[in-house]
Design an enzyme around this catalytic site. Structure first.
Site, PDB file in Angstrom:
ATOM      1  CG  ASN A 174     -20.814  11.072 -12.478  1.00 38.41           C
ATOM      2  OD1 ASN A 174     -19.606  10.878 -12.582  1.00 38.41           O
ATOM      3  ND2 ASN A 174     -21.436  12.055 -13.116  1.00 38.41           N
ATOM      4  CB  CYS A 202     -17.013  14.166 -15.863  1.00 36.35           C
ATOM      5  SG  CYS A 202     -17.849  14.421 -14.296  1.00 36.35           S
ATOM      6  CG  HIS A 262     -18.546  10.326 -17.522  1.00 35.09           C
ATOM      7  ND1 HIS A 262     -18.131   9.915 -16.279  1.00 35.09           N
ATOM      8  CD2 HIS A 262     -19.292  11.452 -17.313  1.00 35.09           C
ATOM      9  CE1 HIS A 262     -18.600  10.745 -15.367  1.00 35.09           C
ATOM     10  NE2 HIS A 262     -19.309  11.683 -15.968  1.00 35.09           N
TER      11      HIS A 262
END
Lengths: 79, 324
Positions: free
Chosen positions: B281, B113, B251
């Site tokens: 996400n 990520c 993020h």
């Protein structure tokens, strides 16, 4: 079948659901919070698994981090 | 000073929207937990035939079109992905082919990520080296194909998507600084354990090992601590106060993480761009997608000072300071 649930069967369930717990010794006193990977979202996985395997729906309030594996076994046995 | 200046950005989100209510194979009573615990209300899902390079190519075309640039003018393509088309070759190679970017070298990075901030830093370094003038960075992720659909602790969090950033050599504006950090002692916290050389397919005994896994509680605490810490480090060494940053592009992991980071660095929560309610996400793609949406919506304008921050598997984390 429900009466046959013991620490070995539930430990096997938990280890299948939580691969990070593979090397952890799970006893009746083990708290759900001590299971690697346990959180409020993964609790739903255990609830679903137990409902499918034993036909018993564990109440959501029981799936808290303070609940022990032994208490879950008792809930399955006695509903 | 020679910097990597953002010439354009782009994004691609598959058209199929999957709301929390659509996840009806999970217990109905549990569905309410998704938005409460994550801030996610819906996500996008790629089609059966789409793979990661397809998403990447769509985002890249959107970016190149905005820049008015032909693909064969690119010198290099970096693709960040932790859900690649296949173990090898690099997903970026098919992207290069799909774009027709024949002059561009192409390779992948995988910092899970946090791949967005690593990729931005890498593109900046390639341009700062003086050897390259124009680099296309793409982050593309297709997690719906690496997730266990029955796993409530992972599946509802994620969505598919891709974002692209075109960098060109310039001065004054651009990537001003980056901080990258890794703690490999926690490399098991987020993983797809099976299918690699550590656990080849023929040694997978638990089918769940073939899918993405994460220790949610540990990730949550890590993200808040390191997300805030790396922003402070970046700003301190640049001599910039958090209040002077026009927009934080984090993020998009979890709304509660974003709010906690904002609170820790003492800036209003509204200063953080948020779109995870609609997309979930999207791993390393979340920052480029959010950046493109922030620019498109006017929340980020040329001349603004931005901080991008990301954290994830590795465990790795980092942040970039960018003058748009």
């Amino acid at each position: 079948m429900v009466n046959a649930v013991n620490i070995d069967t539930l430990s096997a369930c938990i280890k299948e659901l939580f691969p990070d717990a593979a090397d952890v010794i799970i006893g009746s006193e083990t708290l759900l919070d001590d299971v690697p990977g346990w959180d409020s979202m993964s609790a739903v996985n255990l609830q679903t698994y137990l409902a499918t395997a034993f036909g018993v729906t564990i109440p959501e309030e029981m799936l808290s981090s303070e609940t022990s594996v032994g208490e879950i076994i008792e809930q399955i046995r006695h509903g | 000073m020679r910097n990597a200046v953002i010439l354009a950005t782009g994004r691609y989100l598959p058209s199929q929207e999957v709301t929390n209510q659509d996840l009806d194979w999970f217990p109905a009573a549990a569905l309410g937990k998704i938005s409460e615990k994550t801030g996610v209300f819906s996500r996008r899902s790629a089609t059966h035939d789409e793979c990661t390079s397809d998403l990447a190519a769509h985002a890249a075309r959107d970016c190149l079109e905005k820049a008015g640039l032909a693909a064969d003018e690119l010198e290099g393509i970096i693709v960040s992905t932790s859900s690649p088309d296949r173990v090898q070759p690099a997903t970026a190679t098919r992207v290069q082919h799909l774009l027709g970017a024949r002059r561009a070298f192409a390779f992948d990075i995988n910092s899970v990520c946090s791949g967005s901030v690593y990729g931005i830093s890498l593109a900046d370094s390639l341009i700062k080296s003086g050897n390259h003038e124009r680099i296309l960075f793409i982050a593309a992720e297709l997690y719906t194909k690496i997730l266990n659909k029955q796993d409530f602790s992972t599946f509802p969090y994620f969505g598919d998507g891709a974002g692209a950033i075109l960098f060109e050599a310039g001065s004054e504006r651009g990537v001003l600084d980056s901080v990258l950090r890794t703690d490999g002692s926690a490399c098991d916290t987020i993983s797809v354990p099976g299918g690699g050389t550590m656990m080849p397919f023929d040694r997978i005994t638990n089918p769940r090992s073939a899918y993405f896994q994460m220790d949610g509680k540990r990730v949550y605490a890590f993200a808040i601590e390191k997300g805030a810490e790396v922003i402070r480090e970046l700003l301190t060494r640049s001599g910039i106060a958090a209040g002077d940053v026009d927009l934080f592009v984090s993020h998009q992991a979890n709304i509660n993480i974003i709010h906690a980071i904002a609170d820790q660095i003492e800036v209003p929560r509204e200063r953080f761009f948020v779109n995870l309610g609609r997309y979930g996400n999207t791993a390393s793609a979340s920052v480029p997608i959010a950046l493109d949406e922030a620019i498109a919506s006017g929340k980020a304008k040329v001349g603004d000072l931005l901080v991008t921050v990301a954290f994830g598997g590795g465990l790795s984390w980092g942040a970039n300071l960018i003058r748009l």
